[in-house]
Design a protein around this motif. Structure first.
Motif, mmCIF file in Angstrom:
data_model
loop_
_atom_site.group_PDB
_atom_site.id
_atom_site.type_symbol
_atom_site.label_atom_id
_atom_site.label_comp_id
_atom_site.label_asym_id
_atom_site.label_seq_id
_atom_site.Cartn_x
_atom_site.Cartn_y
_atom_site.Cartn_z
ATOM 1 N N ALA A 293 0.960 -1.087 -0.065
ATOM 2 C CA ALA A 293 0.018 -0.126 -0.044
ATOM 3 C C ALA A 293 0.832 1.417 0.044
ATOM 4 O O ALA A 293 0.424 2.260 -0.658
ATOM 5 N N ILE A 294 2.198 1.247 0.832
ATOM 6 C CA ILE A 294 2.875 2.526 0.750
ATOM 7 C C ILE A 294 3.547 2.501 -0.231
ATOM 8 O O ILE A 294 3.601 3.641 -1.277
ATOM 9 N N LEU A 295 3.840 1.576 -0.865
ATOM 10 C CA LEU A 295 4.807 1.685 -2.216
ATOM 11 C C LEU A 295 3.723 2.160 -3.466
ATOM 12 O O LEU A 295 4.278 3.100 -4.218
ATOM 13 N N VAL A 296 2.455 1.893 -3.278
ATOM 14 C CA VAL A 296 1.543 2.161 -4.379
ATOM 15 C C VAL A 296 1.270 3.768 -4.273
ATOM 16 O O VAL A 296 1.299 4.465 -5.100
ATOM 17 N N ILE A 297 0.960 4.059 -2.997
ATOM 18 C CA ILE A 297 0.519 5.496 -2.878
ATOM 19 C C ILE A 297 1.817 6.253 -3.319
ATOM 20 O O ILE A 297 1.584 7.322 -3.783
ATOM 21 N N ARG A 298 2.943 6.002 -2.737
ATOM 22 C CA ARG A 298 3.899 6.890 -3.166
ATOM 23 C C ARG A 298 4.603 6.764 -4.662
ATOM 24 O O ARG A 298 4.874 8.014 -5.091
ATOM 25 N N LEU A 299 4.752 5.599 -5.248
ATOM 26 C CA LEU A 299 5.176 5.540 -6.514
ATOM 27 C C LEU A 299 4.210 5.403 -7.865
ATOM 28 O O LEU A 299 4.505 5.608 -8.743
ATOM 29 N N VAL A 300 2.886 4.989 -7.340
ATOM 30 C CA VAL A 300 2.002 4.928 -8.627
ATOM 31 C C VAL A 300 0.877 5.968 -8.542
ATOM 32 O O VAL A 300 0.751 6.786 -9.321
ATOM 33 N N GLU A 301 0.514 6.328 -7.303
ATOM 34 C CA GLU A 301 -0.762 7.187 -7.345
ATOM 35 C C GLU A 301 0.083 8.697 -7.047
ATOM 36 O O GLU A 301 -0.655 9.510 -7.576
ATOM 37 N N ARG A 302 1.035 8.809 -6.095
ATOM 38 C CA ARG A 302 1.742 9.869 -5.898
ATOM 39 C C ARG A 302 0.756 11.002 -5.555
ATOM 40 O O ARG A 302 0.936 12.139 -6.149
ATOM 41 N N ARG A 303 0.051 10.895 -4.764
ATOM 42 C CA ARG A 303 -0.827 12.042 -3.966
ATOM 43 C C ARG A 303 -1.525 11.737 -2.866
ATOM 44 O O ARG A 303 -1.621 10.709 -2.373
ATOM 45 N N GLY A 304 -1.269 12.615 -1.994
ATOM 46 C CA GLY A 304 -1.678 12.767 -0.449
ATOM 47 C C GLY A 304 -0.733 11.981 0.465
ATOM 48 O O GLY A 304 0.181 11.225 -0.039
#
Length: 315
Positions: A68-79
């Protein structure tokens, strides 16, 4: 929004959950690979796990949070990660305490109900109960839950913190139902390596344990989700999952007759009595509208306030 923009937006929304599942599943298989290659198999529900098994389990349980952290940081890149995963104390403080107590009381009640059904059906022989013994067991179990709590954050930050909110963006009708079912099935199948090792259903072949795990996870996940929805925090869901995978399993062993053969498929929350208890609660929550997404939380601007343990009975 033009058709091309809508297509791009849908593709972007799918990319995050797909990447999350790929990383979470890969992490689980890699973490459990030493046990898979060693030929380890758990054949009895009373069998304890050793140091290697516990190490692999703990590492595996952090895979969803890392994903989850990797996706938020590297894929979604927001919030901010903390806000995106609802990693906050429910407010006000008193409401947070009540929400956390609910996170423990609800699975405890479901476990008692499941064991009552077991006993009434004649499949669960209850042993001699002594308050002093039960008190000592409860104290030890509380310590065990506190020690295990970080690992269950590792799971629920992924399932309740990340995946379910993304799948339930619309929050209505069949779309919301699909979000519950997909998250429950994904959560269950993530456990496949432990099921192959006899983790949750020792002694059972995979073609029995896998469907049983899908049913168990699909029924218990809405309970975890409801606890998150009503608190706007992932913490009550973490506590509930911790109880289900530690204290609930421990209650089945502690309250049974010493010579009773324990079968998770027919006892506790992982068996058909637990399915009846959990299914009844989920039906009540659905019929009373408690599983809907609160309108005060726009999916486009803030993550939903929202499920997701050890080889023995958790992860």
């Amino acid at each position: 929004m033009t058709n091309d923009s809508a297509v791009r937006e849908r593709a972007r929304r799918r990319r995050g959950p797909a990447a999350y599942l790929a990383i979470a599943y890969l992490g689980m298989w890699v973490a459990m690979s030493p046990l898979l290659f060693s030929g380890f198999r758990r054949g009895d529900a009373r069998e304890e796990t050793g140091a290697l098994e516990e190490t692999c389990i703990t590492v595996a349980m952090f895979a969803p949070a890392v994903a989850a952290i990797l996706v938020i940081r590297l894929v979604e890149r927001r919030g901010r990660v903390r806000d995106a995963l609802a990693l906050r104390w429910p407010r006000p403080w008193g409401r947070g305490v009540r929400a956390c107590l609910m996170g423990l009381a609800v699975p405890a009640g479901l476990t008692v109900a499941a064991l009552a059904i077991d006993s009434a059906a004649g499949v669960y022989p209850v042993g001699d109960l002594h308050w002093s013994t039960l008190g000592a067991w409860a104290g030890g179990m509380l310590v065990q839950m506190v020690v295990a709590l970080p690992s269950f954050f590792g799971e629920e930050l992924g399932w309740q913190g990340y995946l379910f909110p993304r799948l339930a963006r619309a929050g209505r009708g069949t779309h919301l139902l699909r979000a519950y079912l997909l998250t429950g099935c994904a959560f269950a199948l993530w456990h496949l390596p432990t099921l192959l090792l006899g983790g949750q259903y020792p002694g059972r072949p995979w073609y029995v344990s896998v469907p049983a795990m899908v049913v168990s996870c699909t029924l218990i996940l809405p309970v975890f989700t409801w606890l998150r929805l009503r608190s706007d925090s992932v913490l009550p869901a973490v506590l509930a999952h911790t109880f289900v995978s530690t204290a609930s399993v421990g209650m089945v062993k502690e309250l049974a007759a010493p010579t009773a053969q324990l079968d998770p498929l027919t006892m506790g929350l992982t068996g058909w009595p637990g399915w009846l208890a959990s299914g009844t609660l989920v039906a009540f929550l659905a019929l009373t509208g408690r599983l809907r997404i609160p309108p005060r939380t726009p999916a486009s601007s803030r993550p939903l306030p929202t499920a997701g343990g050890a080889l023995t009975e958790g992860a």
